[in-house]
Design a protein around this motif. Structure first.
Motif, PDB file in Angstrom:
ATOM      1  N   GLY A  58      15.132  38.495 -22.055  1.00  0.00           N
ATOM      2  CA  GLY A  58      15.009  38.052 -20.676  1.00  0.00           C
ATOM      3  C   GLY A  58      15.130  36.557 -20.531  1.00  0.00           C
ATOM      4  N   GLY A  59      14.941  36.114 -19.303  1.00  0.00           N
ATOM      5  CA  GLY A  59      15.021  34.698 -19.007  1.00  0.00           C
ATOM      6  C   GLY A  59      15.159  34.471 -17.516  1.00  0.00           C
ATOM      7  N   GLU A  60      15.022  33.201 -17.130  1.00  0.00           N
ATOM      8  CA  GLU A  60      15.182  32.836 -15.722  1.00  0.00           C
ATOM      9  C   GLU A  60      16.654  32.769 -15.375  1.00  0.00           C
TER      10      GLU A  60
ATOM     11  N   GLY B 107      17.691  32.080  -9.422  1.00  0.00           N
ATOM     12  CA  GLY B 107      16.235  32.194  -9.434  1.00  0.00           C
ATOM     13  C   GLY B 107      15.777  33.585  -9.802  1.00  0.00           C
ATOM     14  N   GLY B 108      14.481  33.703 -10.040  1.00  0.00           N
ATOM     15  CA  GLY B 108      13.945  34.977 -10.495  1.00  0.00           C
ATOM     16  C   GLY B 108      14.189  35.157 -11.983  1.00  0.00           C
ATOM     17  N   SER B 109      13.752  36.275 -12.514  1.00  0.00           N
ATOM     18  CA  SER B 109      13.900  36.482 -13.952  1.00  0.00           C
ATOM     19  C   SER B 109      14.323  37.901 -14.271  1.00  0.00           C
ATOM     20  N   VAL B 110      15.046  38.005 -15.377  1.00  0.00           N
ATOM     21  CA  VAL B 110      15.464  39.289 -15.931  1.00  0.00           C
ATOM     22  C   VAL B 110      14.522  39.625 -17.064  1.00  0.00           C
ATOM     23  N   SER B 111      14.119  40.879 -17.169  1.00  0.00           N
ATOM     24  CA  SER B 111      13.173  41.262 -18.213  1.00  0.00           C
ATOM     25  C   SER B 111      13.456  42.693 -18.644  1.00  0.00           C
TER      26      SER B 111
ATOM     27  N   GLN C 237      14.724  45.432 -15.343  1.00  0.00           N
ATOM     28  CA  GLN C 237      13.873  44.893 -14.280  1.00  0.00           C
ATOM     29  C   GLN C 237      14.238  43.451 -13.944  1.00  0.00           C
TER      30      GLN C 237
ATOM     31  N   ALA D 251      12.642  40.271 -11.559  1.00  0.00           N
ATOM     32  CA  ALA D 251      11.620  39.745 -10.656  1.00  0.00           C
ATOM     33  C   ALA D 251      12.287  38.690  -9.792  1.00  0.00           C
TER      34      ALA D 251
END
Lengths: 422, 472
Positions: free
Chosen positions: A361-363, A380-384, A418, A420
């Motif tokens: 993940g990461g921003e 923006g937001g993050s992947v996870s 996911q 965010a």
């Protein structure tokens, strides 16, 4: 070298690895289109690893410690640093293992396109290639650092190795800036072993185009679960899961459940990835020839990679250290991977893969959201996600991508990741 | 006791003075930095014991300015015979034709320097050499054995520590400065399996000084194992925006990654930071006062002068929520017309100096941690940060944190989420701070990169903070 060998002999140190490294690096630092600083680093260092056999509680042990010998050290100082390492080695009590044999061969010259040319000449050519892409007014190179290197390595071991080789390369980083409508930047790295001027210009042009797109990205994607498309440098990071988990140290210490001959995707998996570890140095750190190593064949682990200690404990042959990965291309055109709905994540602050947990993940610095017939830049937001959950939901592109550490599918689509966001 | 200067630097000093004089005679400005860094790194785990040299370096870098143009030359050895060759190498660099057509060169005036003669050293109680390799590894092995014995579900327990001692000599026409510094770092890591995953908990320990630090590591063994075992019951984070309590280490990562990089003034020079537009404006809650400086705290990034001969500072970056200033190296200060703040740092003599953070931290507030937790209706207690990445241009933040503990109606529920990605817009995050605890802690086991390279030792920290943060 003679002083070191003489000191080792006096200590009774019969097993050792001596590695001499010399680097000549010409470096330039640009702010916008102006040269800010010119540097040259002409440095040398010799690492001496001593291996000390002994018995502890009736068991055969081998201790190891390292000393650094530097230019200008006299015989007394060399003797002193080696004595300290020899002393320390008796406390690094690990079960005994044999050191691998090395080879004695003539020095290998770099046969690439930089070889034999003055560093300044190559530097000028690669700088011109980078800035050749910097032609627009609305988006431009904010800054750049270029490092043009010639490195030589000489390995001598107690197990018969005496090899040396030279390598030229250029590496560096650059930042692209697009001031409007939102003032944004993107960060990029490069590394070439040959004067691939066209490739550098093309990569920089691609980077500038991405930066222009980032300036249009106004919002983060909505929080939710997405079909995620990753590409280019993120591919090598993602594949780091398989490289990390197939390391001898990880397997022996039970951090990794991978087993030779078993499918790394799970006992019930049918098929899977095919992957080769690609040699980027001609010899291992112990002076043995280094070759490409087939790692995965349709998901089945075909090799374990690592140094002599954990390899011996596992009963497999030691290998060198690998940092490059090669994979066959997939079968699906990239355009189909981008079938909506999906989130194409092209740039992260720092995309990470943890081989221990399988988490990645990461921003998100720039992505493109494909949905409802439109393509919207997002930021923006993050992947996870976890590769453990989605390894059977990955589809690879038919197009290829190549860098200094990766040669394989350009992109992968992963279902059910996911995000965010807003 | 004071750290003794390197015998190598002492021996080379007469030659270095001659080199300085030769360079100053040849160019408009010149400086010489000599470095001798020694150290050792010890590590024990269930299956492995190792002792290595750690991050060591020995060599020289000269910097020269002529006709407005700067050049640097790093090299490993110096003798009386090679002094002319060093001067020639710098001259060749200044004259080198490296710019393709269409690219220009920046021009600088020589820096104004205060005449300075300085010699200083940090203190320590226990010399690593007096303990010896065997004793250090035995003590680490005892910590490992305690950790492994606590629960059979512990897959591995790692105990490590390292010490680093360096002497630096900086010479220019007006400066003759020497410093000798020693710091120690260590940590314990417990690993436990959760199905196909391995979960790890990590507790660091660091400080200026010597091996007296080892005694502080003992107390970390049991909490580290407990946390690793808790993580085997962790869940995937539910994305959303939460009221959060950050432990001092997580606060430190936010201070460092979110704001520290954004006030490095070489980023101002390149127009890579938003901060210049916010000087004198509120960028954080009025509760926030932020420091950076090699003499702002005693930790692993403490020194007396930076790699460009500028004395260490204690810079108040944010004062009660208002951005006051950035931190700067010498060359950036020359461009911006500002004063350097003692933040010009090199990874080693072989690398360029950039504006770099040192000890970076938030001042403590007046709140009690238990009151802060009790004030959260629904949120997360964040601890064990693992990494972060800066984005000074757009003030984005990315921090990876290993543990988020659920808080419901002011109480920790025992539910844990891992791993967690913190993201957001930095001023939004800093302005959302509504409470700060009454004590601050700094930690300095990590290294800081500039982008993805140029690693230097830093420390960061602060109090527990309460803020609103997006987690994923």
């Amino acid at each position: 070298m003679e002083k070191i060998l003489s000191a080792l002999d006096a200590l009774g140190a019969e097993q050792y690895v001596i590695t001499e490294k010399h680097t000549d690096s010409l470096e330039t630092f640009y702010v916008k289109k102006a040269l800010d600083l010119t540097r040259r680093a002409d440095t040398a260092v010799t690492s001496v690893r001593v291996f000390r056999p002994f018995e502890k509680d009736g068991a055969k042990m081998l201790g190891e410690a390292e000393a650094t010998v530097r230019p200008g050290m006299g015989e007394a100082e060399i003797r002193s640093v080696l004595e300290r390492a020899w002393y320390a080695a008796q406390f690094a009590a690990n079960p005994w293992y044999p050191l691998p044999a090395g080879v004695k061969e003539p020095a290998k010259a770099d046969k690439g396109g930089f070889a034999g040319k003055p560093l300044a000449e190559s530097m000028k050519a690669m700088t011109a290639a980078l800035f050749a892409a910097d032609t627009a007014d609305d988006v431009f190179l904010n800054s750049a650092e270029l490092f043009m290197r010639r490195r030589t390595t000489h390995v001598v071991t107690s197990q018969g190795a005496d090899v040396s080789w030279e390598q030229y390369d250029v590496w560096g980083e650059y930042v692209c800036q697009c001031p409007a409508p939102v003032d944004v930047e993107t960060y990029h790295q490069f590394n070439y072993r040959d004067p691939e001027t066209d490739a550098l210009t093309a990569d920089a042009a691609h980077a500038l185009a991405l930066t222009r797109a980032r300036a249009q990205a106004a919002a983060a994607p909505r929080t939710g679960t997405y079909s995620l498309v990753l590409d280019r440098e993120q591919m090598r990071t993602l594949m780091g899961y398989y490289v990390g988990r197939s390391g001898a140290g990880m397997i022996y210490q039970k951090y990794s459940p991978f087993r030779l001959g078993e499918n790394v995707h799970g006992p019930d998996a049918k098929g899977g990835l095919t992957m080769t570890l690609a040699a980027t140095e001609p010899y291992t750190g112990f002076g043995a020839p280094m070759a490409d190593l087939p790692l995965l064949d349709n998901g089945v682990l075909r090799a374990i990679h690592g140094g002599p200690r954990f390899a011996h404990y596992l009963g497999v042959a030691p290998t060198g250290e690998y940092r490059a990965v090669a994979m066959p291309a997939g079968t699906v055109p990239r355009s189909q991977l981008l079938a909506e709905p999906c989130l194409h994540a092209v740039s992260f602050s720092d995309f990470q893969m943890d081989p221990l947990s399988g988490h990645f993940g990461g921003e998100l610095r720039l992505g493109f959201l494909y949905e409802n017939g439109t393509v919207t830049p997002v930021t923006g937001g993050s992947v996870s996600g976890s590769i453990l959950d989605c390894h059977d939901r990955m589809t690879f592109s038919a197009e290829r991508y190549r860098s200094a550490v990766y040669d394989g599918p350009l992109a992968v689509r992963i279902e059910g990741v996911q995000v965010a966001g807003a | 006791m004071k750290v003794q200067p390197s015998a190598f630097i002492v021996e080379k000093r007469p030659l270095l003075l001659r080199l300085r004089d030769a360079l100053c005679g040849a160019f408009d400005y010149a400086s010489v930095l000599a470095e001798d860094t020694t150290g050792k790194y010890y590590r024990v785990s269930r299956h492995s014991v190792s002792v290595d040299e750690g991050d060591t370096a020995r060599g020289f870098v000269v910097k020269a300015l002529d006709k407005g143009r700067y050049a640097e030359y790093s090299f490993s050895d110096l003798t009386a015979e090679t002094i002319p060759a060093v001067v020639d190498a710098v001259r060749a660099l200044l004259a080198a034709d490296l710019r393709p057509a269409g690219l220009e060169g920046r021009a600088y005036a020589p820096p104004a320097e205060e005449p300075t003669v300085f010699s200083g050293a940090t203190d320590y109680d226990i010399d690593p050499a007096s303990l010896g390799d065997g004793e250090i590894l035995d003590r680490l092995a005892a910590l490992r054995d305690r950790g492994l014995a606590m629960d059979e579900a512990v897959l591995d327990f790692i105990a490590w520590m390292s010490w680093q001692r360096y002497t630096k000599l900086f010479l220019s026409r007006d400066k003759d400065m020497t410093q000798s510094v020693m710091f120690v770092t260590g940590g314990v890591t417990a690993a436990a399996r959760k199905d196909q995953e391995v979960k790890q908990a990590y507790l660091p320990c660091s400080g200026l000084g010597g091996m007296e630090l080892m005694e502080r590591m003992e107390a970390n063994v049991a909490p580290c194992v407990r946390t690793a075992l808790e993580l085997t019951h962790s869940e995937s984070m539910i994305p959303g925006t939460y009221e959060c309590i950050c432990d001092p280490e997580t606060t430190g990562m936010i201070v460092h990654e979110a704001f520290g990089h954004g006030v490095e003034m070489d980023m101002f020079v390149k127009d890579r930071a938003q901060a210049p537009q916010f000087i004198g404006k509120y960028v954080a809650s009025p509760l926030v006062t932020m420091h950076d400086g090699a003499c702002s705290a005693e930790q692993t990034a403490t020194y007396f002068f930076d790699d460009e001969g500028t004395p260490a500072h204690d810079t108040v970056v944010i004062d009660k929520g208002v951005l006051k200033t950035g931190i700067s190296d010498l060359q950036s200060a020359l461009t911006l017309g500002t004063e350097p703040t003692g933040n010009g740092r090199r990874e080693s003599f072989a690398r360029k100096a950039y504006t770099r953070m040192t000890n970076t931290w938030f001042e403590p507030g007046q709140d009690k941690l238990e009151d802060m937790i009790a004030s959260v209706k629904y949120g997360m207690y964040l601890e064990c940060p693992s990494s972060g990445m800066e984005d000074p241009k757009n003030w984005g933040i990315q921090c990876m944190v290993d543990i988020a503990r659920e808080i419901k109606d002011g109480k920790l529920t025992g539910r844990i989420f891992s791993p967690v990605v913190l993201t957001g817009y930095v001023p939004d995050l800093l302005k959302s701070i509504t409470a700060m605890s009454d004590g601050a802690q700094l930690s300095g086991t990590g290294y800081c990169g500039k982008g993805h390279k140029e690693w230097v030792k830093v420390s960061d920290g602060g109090p527990y903070i309460k803020a609103t943060i997006r987690l994923g």
